[in-house]
Design an enzyme around this catalytic site. Structure first.
Site, PDB file in Angstrom:
ATOM      1  CG  HIS A 146      -4.102   4.425  -0.797  1.00  0.00           C
ATOM      2  ND1 HIS A 146      -3.187   3.410  -0.806  1.00  0.00           N
ATOM      3  CD2 HIS A 146      -4.341   4.704  -2.111  1.00  0.00           C
ATOM      4  CE1 HIS A 146      -2.895   3.089  -2.054  1.00  0.00           C
ATOM      5  NE2 HIS A 146      -3.583   3.847  -2.868  1.00  0.00           N
TER       6      HIS A 146
ATOM      7  CG  ASP B 265      -1.902   1.135   1.207  1.00  0.00           C
ATOM      8  OD1 ASP B 265      -1.482   2.289   0.996  1.00  0.00           O
ATOM      9  OD2 ASP B 265      -3.102   0.878   1.364  1.00  0.00           O
ATOM     10  CG  HIS B 266       1.397   4.363  -3.163  1.00  0.00           C
ATOM     11  ND1 HIS B 266       0.150   4.082  -3.652  1.00  0.00           N
ATOM     12  CD2 HIS B 266       1.519   5.710  -3.246  1.00  0.00           C
ATOM     13  CE1 HIS B 266      -0.454   5.200  -4.001  1.00  0.00           C
ATOM     14  NE2 HIS B 266       0.358   6.217  -3.769  1.00  0.00           N
TER      15      HIS B 266
HETATM   16  C1  BG6 Z   1      -3.488   4.951  -6.433  1.00  0.00           C
HETATM   17  C2  BG6 Z   1      -4.844   5.069  -7.065  1.00  0.00           C
HETATM   18  O1  BG6 Z   1      -3.446   3.850  -5.547  1.00  0.00           O
HETATM   19  O2  BG6 Z   1      -3.192   6.133  -5.710  1.00  0.00           O
HETATM   20  C3  BG6 Z   1      -4.901   6.286  -7.979  1.00  0.00           C
HETATM   21  O3  BG6 Z   1      -5.120   3.902  -7.814  1.00  0.00           O
HETATM   22  C4  BG6 Z   1      -4.475   7.517  -7.247  1.00  0.00           C
HETATM   23  O4  BG6 Z   1      -6.204   6.452  -8.525  1.00  0.00           O
HETATM   24  C5  BG6 Z   1      -3.147   7.297  -6.524  1.00  0.00           C
HETATM   25  O5  BG6 Z   1      -4.327   8.565  -8.200  1.00  0.00           O
HETATM   26  C6  BG6 Z   1      -2.823   8.476  -5.626  1.00  0.00           C
HETATM   27  O6  BG6 Z   1      -1.545   8.316  -5.088  1.00  0.00           O
HETATM   28  P1  BG6 Z   1      -0.707   9.590  -4.597  1.00  0.00           P
HETATM   29  O7  BG6 Z   1       0.516   9.011  -3.981  1.00  0.00           O
HETATM   30  O8  BG6 Z   1      -0.429  10.419  -5.820  1.00  0.00           O
HETATM   31  O9  BG6 Z   1      -1.576  10.308  -3.630  1.00  0.00           O
END
Ligand code: BG6
Length: 510
Positions: free
Chosen positions: A247, A184-185
């Site tokens: 997230h 989960d980034h």
């Molecule tokens: C991803 C989603 O997991 O996270 C995308 O699939 C979203 O739709 C993205 O744009 C947002 O990540 P960050 O790090 O740019 O907030």
């Protein structure tokens, strides 16, 4: 510094966008920072017919994601990195047997000394996760007698509770839970991890972190972009599955959790699961109607430029009922949080890109300065996840002059002020952790399932509910007006600007 074993990273779906956009740049950063082990290899695997050199060209030399980083580099230095990259064509099908792949892995392992330690990264459609795991197991590539074997699995992890449970069971037939790393980034973001540090390494916040002092918690995740080129995927997913289930509930779990006994992965993950399990699941239609709002962006003009509505986006059904905006109010059924409402929203095509957690404190129990306007100026702790990363405290100060007029002042900290500190990108941090066998920032099976358990009834209601509505909002505004009804008795959402200290209402259209 922790030790990183010699190892091989095998990426399934290596010709896809994620490999070039995130994984290779993250590995490149680790290479520059000298964080890769002495013997390290990346083996890209997918259905495209590419040679090693073509793969290297695609993900490094010709990659738009590395262009600015590599333009001034000396050829030899860059070659040191590209020499680590190899490619194996899986033929027409991921589900065909992996004898050829296994032989290639053994050969490279012998030549490059990667000590039989293999990390398999699944960057393919989720329907392929279980078949790939099975194929790996069939050729013994799950066996840890000689060298460890780990899987990193990309999101989406399931489409519902049932599919997530099936996926967990499917993977666990072939790999043990400690071998599985669900990415989960958001957990790789420094500012998300800082939630733990803010709470558990300061004695000034945690004593107040409960129903006695906190009035409500607000979490906003806004993106200015629309669905971009991912209309096909997004239309089957929607904001709740795409952002909230993973997230945002991860962020919620860090806000809600009890202090863990220590910083070991299992201690932290146990507390996060407990937190997710204590979210009150909304069951009846009235509760779901009152506490959830979904909406879709409609065509509009932003800065004089026409912007498509969601239903006009490529890959999106012209009658789609997929939400691009979701706002949920909920409660947490435990001792600490009883009666404290949480308001969480996420959306695309908002006025700006921002993610923040706002802890709204209660007004003082006994008010001395009643006529001073302090009522509407509750203390807030704002933890900015992105951009302009930092922490802001809003507190009352006396306006100079006669009497006791109170104004709100800011006490702020910005990550950018730590000029000497190198902040790792999320994927860089997460890859390195998995390479070192540290699963703290990865989601465990029960965590993912607990999150789905909360989300499932909302999805079900949005699909089948009697009175369920889909609101519209013009691309570039803070969602539908009705979203204010959710938070009504409390006033308003904090619509943050690009900068942490901007006050609500400030609007950036970019
Ligand atoms: C991803 C989603 O997991 O996270 C995308 O699939 C979203 O739709 C993205 O744009 C947002 O990540 P960050 O790090 O740019 O907030």
């Amino acid at each position: 510094m922790k030790k990183t074993d010699n190892q091989m990273l095998v990426i399934f779906g290596a010709s896809g966008d994620l490999t070039a956009r995130k994984l290779i740049p993250a590995l490149f950063n680790l290479y520059v920072a000298k964080q890769l082990p002495k013997n390290f290899v990346v083996l890209g695997a997918s259905r495209s017919d590419l040679t090693d050199d073509e793969f290297r060209k695609r993900v490094v030399y010709k990659s738009p994601y590395l262009a600015s980083k590599i333009e001034d580099l000396k050829g030899n230095y860059l070659k040191g990195f590209t020499d680590m990259l190899f490619y194996e064509d899986l033929g027409g099908d991921y589900t065909a047997e992996y004898k050829g792949l296994s032989e290639r892995i053994s050969k490279i392992n012998e030549e490059k000394g990667t000590d039989n330690n293999y990390m398999f990264y699944f960057s393919t459609p989720p329907s392929l996760y279980e078949p790939i795991a099975k194929n790996l197991a069939d050729v013994g590539l799950n066996n840890q007698e000689k060298g460890w074997k780990r899987l990193i699995v990309e999101k989406p992890f399931g489409y519902s509770l049932e599919t997530a449970q099936n996926l967990n069971r499917g993977l666990q037939q072939y790999f043990k839970e400690p071998q599985i790393y669900r990415i989960d980034h958001y957990l790789g973001k420094e500012t998300v991890q800082n939630l733990l540090v803010t709470r558990f390494s300061n004695s000034i916040f945690e004593p107040l972190w409960n129903r006695n002092y906190i009035h409500h918690v607000e979490i906003t995740n806004a993106e200015s972009v629309g669905v971009e080129k991912r209309g096909g995927y997004y239309d089957k997913s929607g904001a709740l599955r795409d952002m909230f289930q993973n997230h945002l509930l991860q962020i919620v779990s860090l806000v809600v959790m009890e202090p863990p006994i220590g910083d070991q992965p299992e201690e932290i993950r146990n507390e996060k699961v407990k937190a997710l399990k204590s979210l009150r699941i909304m069951q009846d239609e009235q509760t779901l109607f009152d506490n959830t709002i979904r909406a879709q962006y409609v065509a509009s003009e932003i800065n004089g430029k026409k912007v498509k509505g969601y239903r006009e986006e490529d890959g999106v059904d012209s009658n789609s009922t997929t939400e691009t905006y979701a706002a949920i109010k909920f409660f947490v059924d435990n001792w600490r949080w009883h009666g404290v409402p949480f308001y969480v929203r996420t959306a695309k095509r908002m006025p700006t890109k921002v993610t923040e957690v706002i802890i709204h404190f209660k007004t003082p129990h006994h008010q001395i300065f009643k006529d001073s306007g302090v009522n509407s100026k509750d203390n807030k702790l704002i933890i900015r996840i992105q951009p302009d990363e930092g922490v802001l405290i809003k507190f009352g100060v006396k306006v100079p002059g006669q009497g006791f007029k109170v104004e709100r002042a800011n006490l702020d900290f910005y990550y950018s002020s730590l000029a000497q500190t190198y902040v790792m990108e999320a994927y860089e941090r997460l890859l390195l952790d998995a390479m070192q066998g540290d699963a703290t920032l990865y989601a465990r099976a029960d965590e993912v399932e607990a999150a789905w358990e909360f989300v499932d009834p909302i999805l079900d209601y949005w699909k089948n509910g009697k009175d369920v509505r889909m609101y519209g909002y013009a691309a570039g505004v803070w969602g539908p007006e009705n979203a204010d009804e959710l938070i009504d008795e409390l006033g308003y959402w904090r619509n943050p600007g690009q900068n942490l200290a901007d006050d609500p209402g400030y609007c950036v259209i970019c």
